[in-house]
Motif scaffolding. Structure first.
Motif: not given
Length: 559
Positions: A63-68, A81-85, A238-240
């Motif tokens: 769910a956090t991944a979907l937001l990022a 920043t997204a990868l840090a999240i 981000v997903a990669l």
């Protein structure tokens, strides 16, 4: 066979409990969680902490991944920043796994009772959704207890012992099984909780359990990759990066045997050792990898370069299908796309003024192209909102859903009207070789300026829902009507004075004024929802609306 069925149903209950908690939290606090993540932009340690906090609340790194991914796709957040999240999200999952494996058996019936009471009494309210979260937590705790009881007789069955012992000699196979279960259950947390419970029941050995935990982490990375597969390249990066970070954890596999030997000397239970390994493994891995978010970003950009696809028609940018399970997030995406339609309509209005004042064909061609873009984006918003079942929306979300679709419809109609006006003017100038008088052009320019201002104010009211702005918009609507009547009378006065240009363009001039009046009604319609507070009937503002003679009055449509 019955015992195995009990085990499988308990696992299903665990998966369902994590799903209920995730969706409940996202429905209630989705916008707040987005704000929490948004405030961490540009600061990797802060983003790491935000990822931990958000994931601990929703109990799902996916769910956090979907937001990022949504933030990056919309250009609101940088890839580092997204990868840090996402690294923080892995730690958040491990923390929640530790909390949920504490002895909370006494809490399960209490949470379920309170949750059901709240949910049934206030189903569509915020309180009802909090009740839904409590039900999910109660089901998770209950499911973990049922898994332990169901696993006890299975551990004594020789066939099952042989089956699970076959994994002991192949850690990589255990990793694959863990990844597969995380994907199938749509939750790495459920996979880790199940693994620790089975290890505590003696059904699987500790080396197998640790391999399953590592695999569950990789499975959550695969889930994020699958969810981002239809997103633009910026979101898929981000997903990669998240998946590559999880695969980096495989470096611990050669050290599992000595690690297990050392863990056996600690004297803790198997369940505690599995959860402890999960927490330490994720924490150390993520802290060590946190300084590498910038190099990883550059690697992902190289592996997934941006490819420009231009088929001549605009494509939706913000309608993320993965956000449909979170109404607040999906509605925010639809709002952004609808505002993009409004920007295109405003640009069409600007080009319309050029059509009125100049003899070039380019502005008219651009208006036709922009109208095609408006139609494409309107279809995207309409189909996106159609995928959201309104019966599952809270009252406030249902009202916002209606406001978005009404504004999208009005903007699409406005685009058609503007294209029709441009074609009418160009035909008058080219085919009939006629032009407006200087006075007529000045009058149309006054109406056009007021129309553009009302469009901008209407979009602002749509975003903010400000009642003061709404009343100002209705006042502007009345002023526009007054100006329209005055200019129509002025045009008739020129006809009386036998102004040749006015006589030749009289029909077109009056038709353009009527079209602008329709456009003004469409733009000012955003005022009515802002003045109709929750619980007020929709007819509260309808007394000021006029019904167009060319079409029947439809509910929710401006006249």
């Amino acid at each position: 066979m019955l015992t195995l069925l009990h085990l499988l149903s308990s696992i299903a209950l665990l998966v369902w409990g994590t799903h209920i908690v995730r969706t409940g939290i996202m429905r209630v606090y989705g916008s707040h969680l987005r704000r929490m993540l948004g405030q961490s932009m540009g600061n990797a340690p802060l983003a790491f902490g935000a990822g931990i906090g958000v994931t601990a609340l929703v109990q799902s790194s996916n769910a956090t991944a979907l937001l990022a991914i949504s933030f990056v796709a919309q250009g609101l957040m940088g890839l580092p920043t997204a990868l840090a999240i996402m690294l923080g999200a892995d730690v958040g999952t491990a923390l929640m796994a530790r909390v949920l494996t504490l002895d909370l058996s006494w809490l399960s019936p209490l949470l379920t009772l309170v949750g059901v009471s709240l949910f049934l009494s206030r189903k569509q309210s915020r309180t009802g959704q909090i009740g839904r979260v409590l039900i999910g937590l109660g089901l998770i705790i209950l499911a973990l207890q049922l898994i332990v009881h169901a696993a006890e007789p299975i551990t004594e069955a020789r066939g099952m012992q042989v089956l699970f012992s076959s994994l002991a000699g192949d850690t990589l196979l255990a990793v694959l099984v863990g990844a597969l279960f995380a994907v199938l259950s749509y939750s790495s947390l459920a996979a880790v909780l199940l693994t620790s419970t089975l290890a505590g029941a003696g059904l699987i050995s500790l080396p197998v359990a640790l391999g399953l935990v590592i695999g569950a982490n990789i499975g959550s990375g695969l889930l994020a990759w699958f969810n981002a597969s239809l997103q633009p390249a910026s979101a898929r990066r981000v997903a990669l990066g998240n998946l590559l970070y999880k695969l980096a954890g495989l470096i611990v596999l050669p050290f599992l045997v000595p690690l297990v030997a050392w863990m056996d000397t600690l004297g803790y239970s198997a369940q505690t050792q599995v959860i402890g390994f999960h927490l330490v493994y994720n924490s150390l891995r993520c802290l060590l990898l946190l300084p590498t978010v910038h190099p990883m970003s550059r690697l992902c950009e190289r592996l997934l370069p941006e490819r420009q696809l231009d088929n001549g028609v605009a494509q939706p940018r913000h309608l993320d299908p993965a956000a449909l399970d979170t109404p607040s997030l999906a509605l925010a995406n639809a709002v952004r796309e609808t505002l993009r339609i409004g920007d295109m309509v405003e640009l069409m209005l600007a080009r319309l003024l050029e059509v009125l004042r100049e003899d070039r064909a380019e502005p008219g061609e651009e208006i036709r192209r922009l109208d095609d873009d408006v139609d494409a984006l309107y279809s995207g918003v309409k189909l996106y909102l159609a995928q959201m079942p309104r019966e599952d929306l809270a009252e406030q979300e249902g009202r916002r859903w209606a406001e978005i679709i009404e504004l999208a419809i009005n903007l699409e109609q406005a685009g058609d009207i503007i294209e029709h006006m441009a074609s009418k003017v160009q035909n008058l100038k080219t085919a009939k070789r006629r032009s407006f008088s200087d006075s007529g052009l000045e009058e149309l320019g006054q109406l056009h300026a007021q129309l553009s201002a009302n469009l901008r104010l209407g979009l602002s009211v749509f975003i903010s829902g400000d009642s003061h702005g709404a009343r100002q918009l209705l006042q502007q609507k009345r002023q526009f009507r007054k100006l329209e009547r005055e200019l129509a009378h002025s045009h008739v006065h020129r006809l009386h004075r036998q102004v040749v240009e006015s006589i030749e363009t009289s029909a077109a001039h009056l038709e353009l004024i009527a079209d602008m009046k329709r456009l003004n009604s469409l733009f000012c319609s955003a005022a009515y929802p802002a003045l109709e507070g929750p619980g007020k009937p929709r007819t509260s503002g309808d007394t000021n609306r006029e019904v167009l003679p060319s079409e029947p009055h439809l509910p929710g449509r401006p006249a």
